[in-house]
Design a protein around this motif. Structure first.
Motif, mmCIF file in Angstrom:
data_model
loop_
_atom_site.group_PDB
_atom_site.id
_atom_site.type_symbol
_atom_site.label_atom_id
_atom_site.label_comp_id
_atom_site.label_asym_id
_atom_site.label_seq_id
_atom_site.Cartn_x
_atom_site.Cartn_y
_atom_site.Cartn_z
ATOM 1 N N SER A 10 1.384 -1.001 0.110
ATOM 2 C CA SER A 10 0.322 0.115 0.168
ATOM 3 C C SER A 10 0.634 1.546 -0.033
ATOM 4 C CB SER A 10 -0.835 0.348 0.871
ATOM 5 O OG SER A 10 -2.212 1.210 1.168
ATOM 6 N N ALA A 11 1.362 1.908 -1.155
ATOM 7 C CA ALA A 11 2.032 2.980 -0.644
ATOM 8 C C ALA A 11 1.155 4.496 -0.815
ATOM 9 C CB ALA A 11 2.124 3.856 -3.198
ATOM 10 N N ASP A 12 1.500 4.549 0.736
ATOM 11 C CA ASP A 12 1.180 5.762 2.291
ATOM 12 C C ASP A 12 0.522 7.243 1.351
ATOM 13 O OD1 ASP A 12 -0.033 5.320 3.937
ATOM 14 O OD2 ASP A 12 1.987 6.472 5.238
ATOM 15 N N GLY A 13 1.919 7.452 0.204
ATOM 16 C CA GLY A 13 1.070 8.929 -0.518
ATOM 17 C C GLY A 13 0.480 8.953 -2.006
ATOM 18 N N ASP A 14 -0.639 7.466 -1.756
ATOM 19 C CA ASP A 14 -1.383 7.471 -3.458
ATOM 20 C C ASP A 14 -2.043 8.659 -3.117
ATOM 21 O OD1 ASP A 14 -2.780 6.140 -5.271
ATOM 22 O OD2 ASP A 14 -2.018 4.461 -4.534
ATOM 23 N N SER A 15 -2.586 9.219 -4.483
ATOM 24 C CA SER A 15 -3.877 10.050 -4.553
ATOM 25 C C SER A 15 -4.762 9.894 -5.534
ATOM 26 C CB SER A 15 -3.061 11.552 -4.938
ATOM 27 O OG SER A 15 -2.530 10.995 -6.351
ATOM 28 N N ILE A 16 -4.717 8.457 -6.304
ATOM 29 C CA ILE A 16 -5.588 7.681 -6.928
ATOM 30 C C ILE A 16 -6.304 6.669 -6.151
ATOM 31 C CG2 ILE A 16 -5.686 5.976 -9.252
ATOM 32 C CD1 ILE A 16 -3.977 8.445 -9.709
ATOM 33 N N ILE A 17 -5.825 6.072 -5.769
ATOM 34 C CA ILE A 17 -6.251 5.237 -4.758
ATOM 35 C C ILE A 17 -6.340 4.660 -3.500
ATOM 36 C CG2 ILE A 17 -6.249 2.519 -3.334
ATOM 37 C CD1 ILE A 17 -5.960 2.072 -6.650
ATOM 38 N N ASP A 18 -8.033 4.615 -2.890
ATOM 39 C CA ASP A 18 -8.720 4.918 -1.623
ATOM 40 C C ASP A 18 -8.252 3.796 -0.293
ATOM 41 O OD1 ASP A 18 -10.372 5.470 0.965
ATOM 42 O OD2 ASP A 18 -11.813 4.616 0.204
ATOM 43 N N ASN A 19 -7.081 4.828 0.329
ATOM 44 C CA ASN A 19 -6.192 3.484 0.717
ATOM 45 C C ASN A 19 -6.410 3.031 2.478
ATOM 46 O OD1 ASN A 19 -3.877 3.622 -0.647
ATOM 47 N ND2 ASN A 19 -2.713 5.051 0.624
ATOM 48 N N THR A 20 -7.586 3.875 2.760
ATOM 49 C CA THR A 20 -8.831 3.675 4.242
ATOM 50 C C THR A 20 -8.955 1.899 3.069
ATOM 51 O OG1 THR A 20 -8.781 5.641 4.245
ATOM 52 C CG2 THR A 20 -10.340 4.585 5.069
ATOM 53 N N ARG A 21 -9.994 2.316 2.237
ATOM 54 C CA ARG A 21 -10.559 1.230 1.969
ATOM 55 C C ARG A 21 -10.253 0.315 1.309
ATOM 56 N NH1 ARG A 21 -15.232 0.692 -3.288
ATOM 57 N NH2 ARG A 21 -16.494 -1.267 -2.731
ATOM 58 N N GLN A 22 -9.429 0.486 1.154
ATOM 59 C CA GLN A 22 -8.010 -0.667 0.551
ATOM 60 C C GLN A 22 -7.884 -1.409 1.625
ATOM 61 O OE1 GLN A 22 -3.577 -0.452 0.408
ATOM 62 N NE2 GLN A 22 -4.119 -0.130 -2.154
ATOM 63 N N ARG A 23 -7.516 -0.751 2.348
ATOM 64 C CA ARG A 23 -6.534 -1.797 3.418
ATOM 65 C C ARG A 23 -7.068 -2.266 4.129
ATOM 66 N NH1 ARG A 23 -2.562 3.407 4.932
ATOM 67 N NH2 ARG A 23 -1.644 3.348 3.306
ATOM 68 N N ARG A 24 -8.452 -1.847 4.372
ATOM 69 C CA ARG A 24 -9.669 -2.323 4.970
ATOM 70 C C ARG A 24 -9.982 -4.385 4.357
ATOM 71 N NH1 ARG A 24 -13.669 1.082 4.833
ATOM 72 N NH2 ARG A 24 -15.439 0.272 2.796
ATOM 73 N N VAL A 25 -9.988 -3.478 2.829
ATOM 74 C CA VAL A 25 -9.975 -5.465 2.309
ATOM 75 C C VAL A 25 -9.340 -6.111 2.681
ATOM 76 C CG1 VAL A 25 -10.727 -6.481 -0.092
ATOM 77 C CG2 VAL A 25 -11.595 -3.697 0.505
ATOM 78 N N ALA A 26 -8.570 -5.824 2.201
ATOM 79 C CA ALA A 26 -7.247 -6.510 2.401
ATOM 80 C C ALA A 26 -7.167 -7.193 3.903
ATOM 81 C CB ALA A 26 -5.457 -5.719 2.491
ATOM 82 N N LYS A 27 -6.955 -6.545 4.905
ATOM 83 C CA LYS A 27 -7.269 -7.108 6.003
ATOM 84 C C LYS A 27 -8.004 -8.554 6.429
ATOM 85 C CE LYS A 27 -5.144 -3.540 9.017
ATOM 86 N NZ LYS A 27 -5.055 -1.983 8.998
ATOM 87 N N LYS A 28 -9.199 -8.447 5.785
ATOM 88 C CA LYS A 28 -9.738 -9.070 5.432
ATOM 89 C C LYS A 28 -9.012 -10.238 5.105
ATOM 90 C CE LYS A 28 -13.976 -6.219 5.410
ATOM 91 N NZ LYS A 28 -15.365 -5.615 4.688
ATOM 92 N N MET A 29 -8.714 -9.977 4.340
ATOM 93 C CA MET A 29 -8.088 -11.532 3.292
ATOM 94 C C MET A 29 -7.077 -12.146 4.092
ATOM 95 S SD MET A 29 -7.288 -9.404 -0.755
ATOM 96 C CE MET A 29 -8.306 -8.611 -1.693
ATOM 97 N N PRO A 30 -7.412 -13.573 4.152
ATOM 98 C CA PRO A 30 -7.153 -14.596 5.580
ATOM 99 C C PRO A 30 -5.934 -14.519 5.027
ATOM 100 C CG PRO A 30 -8.953 -16.299 3.428
ATOM 101 C CD PRO A 30 -8.329 -14.639 3.495
ATOM 102 N N ASN A 31 -5.099 -14.683 4.403
ATOM 103 C CA ASN A 31 -3.743 -14.899 4.160
ATOM 104 C C ASN A 31 -2.354 -13.949 3.549
ATOM 105 O OD1 ASN A 31 -3.632 -17.641 5.046
ATOM 106 N ND2 ASN A 31 -4.540 -18.136 2.987
ATOM 107 N N ALA A 32 -3.064 -12.738 3.644
ATOM 108 C CA ALA A 32 -2.517 -11.535 3.067
ATOM 109 C C ALA A 32 -1.815 -10.537 3.967
ATOM 110 C CB ALA A 32 -3.407 -10.343 2.286
#
Length: 321
Positions: free
Chosen positions: A266-288
């Motif tokens: 997750s690129a912390d300075g990303d202005s394209i991606i909504d990192n809040t949602r991206q990280r929320r989704v990533a944390k739901k993936m059991p082997n990520a």
């Protein structure tokens, strides 16, 4: 393990003396028929005794020509690399009356193409594990592919995956804008049209770019798109945005079913991606495993060396473990 990567110092010279000759000598290009008969272009290279086989799913507007440096780096470090240009962009067939339109009717079409590519082109030549490397929109396509065929890849690396995009509008606002845009296109009797504020291809100067901190890599990206004008792509259509909106909701709703082992950068300075949602989704993936990259802009694979090298070191360590 010691990995070696190209440096942004004298990168233009490296392209002339090493990367372009490598491309001529070691890279094979081809095409296959995707869904509805559209031609999908691809490229691959296989070193002697490869560690594993890597399939790259690239981002929106991209072509495999933009990935020459990354493909060169992976090949030099012993990985076989396969990459396709998603339908509607790069060197693959465009899908509407306007070749500048960023368009797809459904992200399932991208997934169908990726699975066809793996089964018809990659699998017959596969050496070692089959691994998926994704960037941005390619990460959404990758996640949907892992949902569809959970055993297709042994592991995956997703860089800045598109699990949410900015601006992160409330659903009712986003849905209203999309419905309005689709209605306008229907009134115009058009298959597709740019979403509000989107335009044909524009080459923004480095000072306005929010993709990378690397001046030399950004300059090479822009010169490539100036020289190879057929790979230019404009902004998103309302139809693409509707398809992306549906895809991102599906990924979030089904995230716990994405069981393939993976790293998500997750690129912390990303202005394209909504990192809040991206990280929320990533944390739901059991082997990520979620790894936040400080300071990084959106394009981790073309970032400045101080950001790119640690990412590629981690990627190569993970793929070879």
């Amino acid at each position: 393990m010691e990995w070696t990567f190209t440096s942004e110092n004298d990168l233009a010279t490296t392209f002339a003396t090493a990367i372009n000759p490598f491309w001529q000598e070691h890279v094979t290009e081809g095409a296959f028929k995707g869904q509805e008969g559209f031609s999908v272009r691809y490229a691959f290279c296989i070193p002697k005794n490869p560690r594993s086989t890597v399939v790259i799913s690239s981002g929106r507007i991209e072509s495999y020509l933009k990935y020459k440096e990354l493909i060169f780096d992976l090949y030099q470090n012993g990985f076989a690399v396969f990459i396709l240009d998603h339908r509607g962009q790069g060197l693959s067939d465009r899908l509407t009356h306007d070749p500048q339109h960023g368009y797809v009717s459904s992200f399932d079409d991208y997934v169908d193409d990726l699975i066809t590519f793996v089964k018809e082109i990659v699998k017959p030549k596969q050496c070692g594990e089959l691994q998926l490397v994704c960037h941005s929109m390619g990460g959404a396509i990758g996640a949907l592919t892992l949902l569809r065929v959970p055993t297709l890849f042994d592991k995956a690396v997703l860089a800045s995956p598109m699990f949410g995009i900015k601006p992160a509008l409330p659903d009712w606002v986003a849905n209203g804008l999309i419905r309005t845009g689709l209605a306008v296109n229907r009134m115009r009797k058009q298959q597709s049209g740019y979403f509000f504020g989107q335009t044909p291809y524009i080459a923004f100067p480095y000072s306005l770019n929010k993709l990378t901190h690397s001046k030399s890599r950004y300059a090479l990206f822009r010169s490539l798109y100036d020289e190879e004008q057929e790979i230019q792509l404009g902004g998103v259509t309302t139809e693409w945005l509707a398809a992306a909106h549906e895809a991102m909701h599906r990924i979030e709703d089904s995230a716990r079913a994405v069981t393939t082992p993976m790293i998500i950068f997750s690129a912390d300075g990303d202005s394209i991606i909504d990192n809040t949602r991206q990280r929320r989704v990533a944390k739901k993936m059991p082997n990520a495993e979620l790894e936040v990259i400080p300071r990084a802009y959106h394009e981790l694979f073309t970032e400045s060396d101080s950001i790119r090298e640690p990412v590629l070191n981690r990627l190569c360590d993970y793929l070879s473990s």
